[in-house]
Design an enzyme around this catalytic site. Structure first.
Site, short mmCIF file in Angstrom:
data_model
loop_
_atom_site.label_atom_id
_atom_site.label_comp_id
_atom_site.label_asym_id
_atom_site.label_seq_id
_atom_site.Cartn_x
_atom_site.Cartn_y
_atom_site.Cartn_z
N GLY A 49 -0.49 -0.08 0.87
CA GLY A 49 -0.93 -0.46 2.12
C GLY A 49 -1.47 -2.03 1.97
N THR B 163 -2.99 -4.86 6.07
CA THR B 163 -4.08 -5.49 6.99
C THR B 163 -4.63 -5.89 5.48
OG1 THR B 163 -5.14 -3.34 7.15
CG2 THR B 163 -3.92 -4.46 9.04
N ASP C 195 4.80 6.88 6.00
CA ASP C 195 3.37 8.10 5.26
C ASP C 195 3.69 7.94 3.76
OD1 ASP C 195 0.90 9.64 4.53
OD2 ASP C 195 1.99 11.08 5.43
N LEU D 226 -4.84 2.14 0.19
CA LEU D 226 -5.07 2.58 1.44
C LEU D 226 -6.07 3.13 1.45
CD1 LEU D 226 -1.82 5.18 0.06
CD2 LEU D 226 -1.49 3.23 1.41
N TYR E 107 -22.29 6.06 1.25
CA TYR E 107 -21.16 5.68 0.73
C TYR E 107 -21.11 6.58 -1.02
CZ TYR E 107 -17.30 3.08 0.31
OH TYR E 107 -15.67 3.40 -0.49
N LEU F 210 -16.25 -5.76 2.87
CA LEU F 210 -15.92 -6.84 4.04
C LEU F 210 -15.31 -6.10 5.06
CD1 LEU F 210 -13.98 -9.47 1.96
CD2 LEU F 210 -15.49 -10.16 3.58
#
Ligand code: NAI
Length: 403
Positions: free
Chosen positions: A59, A62, A122, A150, A246, A284
């Site tokens: 991952g 980004t 994937d 990820l 969350y 963030l």
């Protein structure tokens, strides 16, 4: 084509190649500046000699994963392999920002004498694990650090073929709270219905520690983890105000599972004197976090408060602190009572949280957000997709296939 930003329900559908290149270069420059500085009030200094030299980032295109790759490469001179899921560009369609970021990073890293390559596909699948293992053997022999970063809405189980979908929902009862969309700073009421039992199980399957463990098992079996290798996965806790959606919601269950997996992985890593950690990071703006209900409103208030106190960090600053002041500091790795690394420590400071709560109470449905930094949140969201840089001419016709 002229590439413009298009955002639908807090998901950006486009990305700008020149802007993504700029974003990556800015992060690289930040690391280089700080790695070279002899003294900085907030950040530790190192010559990078004890940082890992061969790093796998799952991952890494980004958000926190990209920052992990940039810090590994530019603070520690590491060779890196990224595994991420991307859409490539075509003549009339832009790529994902992760694809542009990756191309930009790898071009620059190669120019700077570092090995940098990617396996696109994937990460949950056996094929991609095998392809990555092959790549590690060819390019690095072994790895010293595996970052697990990820964030995915779904996972196909490589054994059963079943598809699991993650949802961001409360558990037990519905949750009503104020929220904002990225495109408009008007505060609105959000109601989120509770998850079903199946949705809880599926979210844990996608975002829990099962796949992290499969990766580490496989890399160990293939003898691809070097002596003293470490692995780190990222988690989040956040304030009480977002607990229902969350930490006490479906994603929180998955994060609990992820956190509990670290101890079992450390046991397995004893073979190579290695260790597994979970690092709890700060909230963030990333592609993943922008779609969590209520969180953009919290981030707008948090950014403002932390900026006022001069302790706001972006992903790269967080990871820099994680690497240099925690994982590879010249001292035992500092953790909380549950063994987790906490680089969310500044976010969770009681004075920061008290101020955020105070400002949360000022928000009113139907009114613009007050005393928050919605502009900062939106600017960051735009920039992670390559938009909003003042010196890039967005009216220029560009080929989306060229970075
Ligand atoms: P992000 O959306 O920026 O990055 C996700 C990465 O995963 C991308 O590189 C994407 O290509 C990759 N990916 C997704 N599905 C994939 C698949 N099937 N195969 C291969 N690659 C795939 O997200 P962000 O926010 O950086 O999240 C990374 C981790 O950090 C997550 O575990 C998240 O929960 C955690 N975290 C995020 C925080 C935040 O506020 N953004 C705070 C604390 C932890």
């Amino acid at each position: 084509m002229i590439i413009t930003k298009k955002v639908l329900r807090n998901v950006s559908l486009t990305a700008h190649p020149a802007g993504c290149r700029r974003y990556v270069q800015d992060q690289i420059d930040w690391v280089l500046t700080h790695a070279k500085q002899s003294k900085d009030a907030n950040y530790p200094t190192t010559d990078g000699s004890n940082l890992p030299k061969r790093v796998l980032v799952l991952g890494g295109s980004t958000g926190y994963g990209l920052s992990s790759r940039i810090v590994a490469a530019y603070a520690g001179n590491a060779d890196t392999i990224n595994v991420s899921f991307e859409r490539e560009p075509s003549e009339k369609k832009t790529a994902t920002p992760g694809w542009y970021n990756t191309m930009a990073f790898e071009k620059q890293a190669t120019l700077d004498g570092l090995k940098a390559s990617s396996v696109f596909g994937d990460a949950f699948s056996n094929e991609i694990k095998e392809e990555t293992a092959k790549r590690i053997k060819e390019e690095m022999g072994q790895v010293d650090l595996v970052i697990y970063s990820l964030a995915s809405p779904l996972r196909n189980d490589p054994v059963t073929g079943q598809t699991y979908r993650s949802v961001l929902k409360p558990i037990g009862k519905s949750f009503n709270a104020l929220s904002v969309d990225l495109g408009c700073d008007e505060v609105k009421q959000a109601t989120i219905e509770p998850a079903t039992e199946d949705q809880i199980v599926e979210t844990v399957k996608v975002m829990g520690g099962e796949d992290w463990s499969l990766w580490i098992d496989y890399l160990l079996e293939q003898n691809l983890l070097a002596e003293n290798a470490m692995t780190v996965a990222y988690s989040y806790i956040g304030p009480k105000i977002t607990y229902p959606v969350y930490r006490e919601g479906t994603i929180g269950k998955a994060k609990e599972h992820l956190e509990n997996s670290a101890a079992a992985l450390t046991k397995k890593l004893e073979k190579v004197n290695g260790k597994a950690f979970v690092s709890v990071n700060k909230a963030l703006v990333t592609r993943a976090s922008a779609v969590i209900p209520v969180v953009p409103l919290y981030m707008a208030l948090l950014y403002q408060v932390m900026k006022e106190k001069n302790i706001h960090e972006h992903c790269t600053q967080q990871i820099y602190r994680l690497f240099l002041d925690r994982l590879y500091a010249d001292k035992a790795v500092l953790t909380d009572e549950k063994g987790r690394i906490r680089v969310d420590d500044w976010e969770m400071l009681s004075d920061v949280q008290a101020e955020v709560e105070k400002r949360w109470a000022l928000q009113q449905e139907g009114q613009p957000l007050v005393q928050g930094d919605m502009d900062g949140v939106v600017e960051e969201y735009e920039q992670i997709h390559g938009f909003g840089f003042s010196d890039i001419n967005y009216d220029e016709d560009v080929d989306p296939r060229v970075i």
